[in-house]
Structure formats: structure tokens, C-alpha cells
Scaffold this motif. Structure first.
Motif, PDB file in Angstrom:
ATOM      1  N   THR A 189       3.328   5.451  -5.713  1.00  0.00           N
ATOM      2  CA  THR A 189       2.732   5.158  -7.011  1.00  0.00           C
ATOM      3  C   THR A 189       2.915   3.686  -7.371  1.00  0.00           C
ATOM      4  O   THR A 189       3.663   2.960  -6.711  1.00  0.00           O
ATOM      5  CB  THR A 189       3.366   6.029  -8.110  1.00  0.00           C
ATOM      6  N   LYS A 190       2.235   3.261  -8.442  1.00  0.00           N
ATOM      7  CA  LYS A 190       2.341   1.876  -8.900  1.00  0.00           C
ATOM      8  C   LYS A 190       3.762   1.511  -9.291  1.00  0.00           C
ATOM      9  O   LYS A 190       4.171   0.361  -9.165  1.00  0.00           O
ATOM     10  CB  LYS A 190       1.405   1.645 -10.086  1.00  0.00           C
ATOM     11  N   SER A 191       4.520   2.500  -9.768  1.00  0.00           N
ATOM     12  CA  SER A 191       5.907   2.242 -10.178  1.00  0.00           C
ATOM     13  C   SER A 191       6.866   2.175  -8.997  1.00  0.00           C
ATOM     14  O   SER A 191       8.043   1.903  -9.162  1.00  0.00           O
ATOM     15  CB  SER A 191       6.371   3.324 -11.160  1.00  0.00           C
ATOM     16  N   ASP A 243     -10.128   9.198   7.252  1.00  0.00           N
ATOM     17  CA  ASP A 243      -9.019   8.264   7.432  1.00  0.00           C
ATOM     18  C   ASP A 243      -7.922   8.600   6.420  1.00  0.00           C
ATOM     19  O   ASP A 243      -8.175   8.621   5.210  1.00  0.00           O
ATOM     20  CB  ASP A 243      -9.529   6.833   7.233  1.00  0.00           C
ATOM     21  N   LEU A 244      -6.704   8.860   6.898  1.00  0.00           N
ATOM     22  CA  LEU A 244      -5.612   9.272   6.022  1.00  0.00           C
ATOM     23  C   LEU A 244      -5.297   8.221   4.961  1.00  0.00           C
ATOM     24  O   LEU A 244      -5.014   8.557   3.812  1.00  0.00           O
ATOM     25  CB  LEU A 244      -4.359   9.608   6.836  1.00  0.00           C
ATOM     26  N   ALA A 245      -5.393   6.950   5.311  1.00  0.00           N
ATOM     27  CA  ALA A 245      -5.128   5.890   4.336  1.00  0.00           C
ATOM     28  C   ALA A 245      -6.144   5.938   3.189  1.00  0.00           C
ATOM     29  O   ALA A 245      -5.784   5.752   2.022  1.00  0.00           O
ATOM     30  CB  ALA A 245      -5.156   4.525   5.016  1.00  0.00           C
ATOM     31  N   GLU A 246      -7.403   6.221   3.505  1.00  0.00           N
ATOM     32  CA  GLU A 246      -8.432   6.327   2.463  1.00  0.00           C
ATOM     33  C   GLU A 246      -8.227   7.569   1.600  1.00  0.00           C
ATOM     34  O   GLU A 246      -8.448   7.535   0.385  1.00  0.00           O
ATOM     35  CB  GLU A 246      -9.830   6.341   3.084  1.00  0.00           C
ATOM     36  N   LYS A 299      -7.497   7.623  -2.440  1.00  0.00           N
ATOM     37  CA  LYS A 299      -8.220   8.479  -3.383  1.00  0.00           C
ATOM     38  C   LYS A 299      -7.239   9.289  -4.236  1.00  0.00           C
ATOM     39  O   LYS A 299      -7.484   9.553  -5.419  1.00  0.00           O
ATOM     40  CB  LYS A 299      -9.173   9.401  -2.628  1.00  0.00           C
ATOM     41  N   ALA A 300      -6.094   9.633  -3.651  1.00  0.00           N
ATOM     42  CA  ALA A 300      -5.068  10.404  -4.354  1.00  0.00           C
ATOM     43  C   ALA A 300      -4.265   9.547  -5.326  1.00  0.00           C
ATOM     44  O   ALA A 300      -3.483  10.082  -6.102  1.00  0.00           O
ATOM     45  CB  ALA A 300      -4.132  11.075  -3.342  1.00  0.00           C
ATOM     46  N   GLY A 301      -4.430   8.230  -5.247  1.00  0.00           N
ATOM     47  CA  GLY A 301      -3.734   7.345  -6.184  1.00  0.00           C
ATOM     48  C   GLY A 301      -2.663   6.480  -5.557  1.00  0.00           C
ATOM     49  O   GLY A 301      -1.899   5.814  -6.270  1.00  0.00           O
ATOM     50  N   SER A 302      -2.602   6.445  -4.246  1.00  0.00           N
ATOM     51  CA  SER A 302      -1.607   5.607  -3.580  1.00  0.00           C
ATOM     52  C   SER A 302      -1.976   4.127  -3.715  1.00  0.00           C
ATOM     53  O   SER A 302      -3.142   3.777  -3.747  1.00  0.00           O
ATOM     54  CB  SER A 302      -1.507   5.970  -2.095  1.00  0.00           C
ATOM     55  N   VAL A 303      -0.953   3.310  -3.831  1.00  0.00           N
ATOM     56  CA  VAL A 303      -1.191   1.852  -3.917  1.00  0.00           C
ATOM     57  C   VAL A 303      -0.949   1.187  -2.589  1.00  0.00           C
ATOM     58  O   VAL A 303      -0.377   1.717  -1.702  1.00  0.00           O
ATOM     59  CB  VAL A 303      -0.316   1.183  -4.998  1.00  0.00           C
TER      60      VAL A 303
END
Length: 87
Positions: A22-24, A76-79, A83-87
Motif C-alpha cells: 500500500t501507499k503507507s 501479468d501479475l504486476a498489472e 489494479k488491486a491498488g499496489s504501488v
């Protein structure tokens, strides 16, 4: 690898549990609904899957996002994590 379970020339639904950052800076898991509809699939299964997708999603709890894939390159797992909100 879950992508090997998705047939060439076919359609499938999948729910994938992905770990994201996450962003945090925390790490968490998100459930992603994946709609696989291969570009090479015939029209009938594509129509069936498209028309039943929303009804199925409504019966599932905890789904955070939806990811549509029509080509192996889309899986692609990174994509998916993005989409799930990973930074």
C-alpha cells in the motif's frame, strides 16, 4: 501459476488472492475477480460469460476489484497487483 489453468480459446472466471504494497508501506492481501475471455474464443461462450459475470460477482463477498483479460499478455501479475491498488 494460475494462468496455466486458463484455457486457450476459452472463457473462465477466477478469484485471485494477491499480496500488495500500500501507499503507507504496509503489505496486505486483496481478492481480485478475473474475467478471462480469450480473443480466440467463439462468440457463444464470450456472450455467456459476459452476461453472467455481474450476477456471479454479486454472490461473492470480499472482492475488491475486477480485472478483464483477453490475451495471455494481459495476465501479468504486476498489472493485476496494480489494479488491486499496489504501488
Amino acid at each position: 501459476d494460475f494462468t496455466s489453468k486458463l484455457p486457450d480459446g476459452g472463457c473462465r472466471y477466477a478469484v485471485l488472492d494477491v499480496e500488495i504494497n500500500t501507499k503507507s508501506g504496509a503489505t496486505t492481501n486483496k481478492l481480485i475477480f478475473i474475467a478471462w475471455s480469450d480473443d480466440n474464443a467463439s462468440v457463444k461462450p464470450k456472450m455467456l460469460y459476459a452476461s453472467s459475470k455481474d450476477a456471479l460477482k454479486k454472490t461473492l463477498s470480499g472482492i475488491n476489484e475486477e480485472y478483464q483479460a483477453t490475451d495471455r499478455g494481459d495476465l501479468d501479475l504486476a498489472e493485476i497487483k496494480k489494479k488491486a491498488g499496489s504501488v
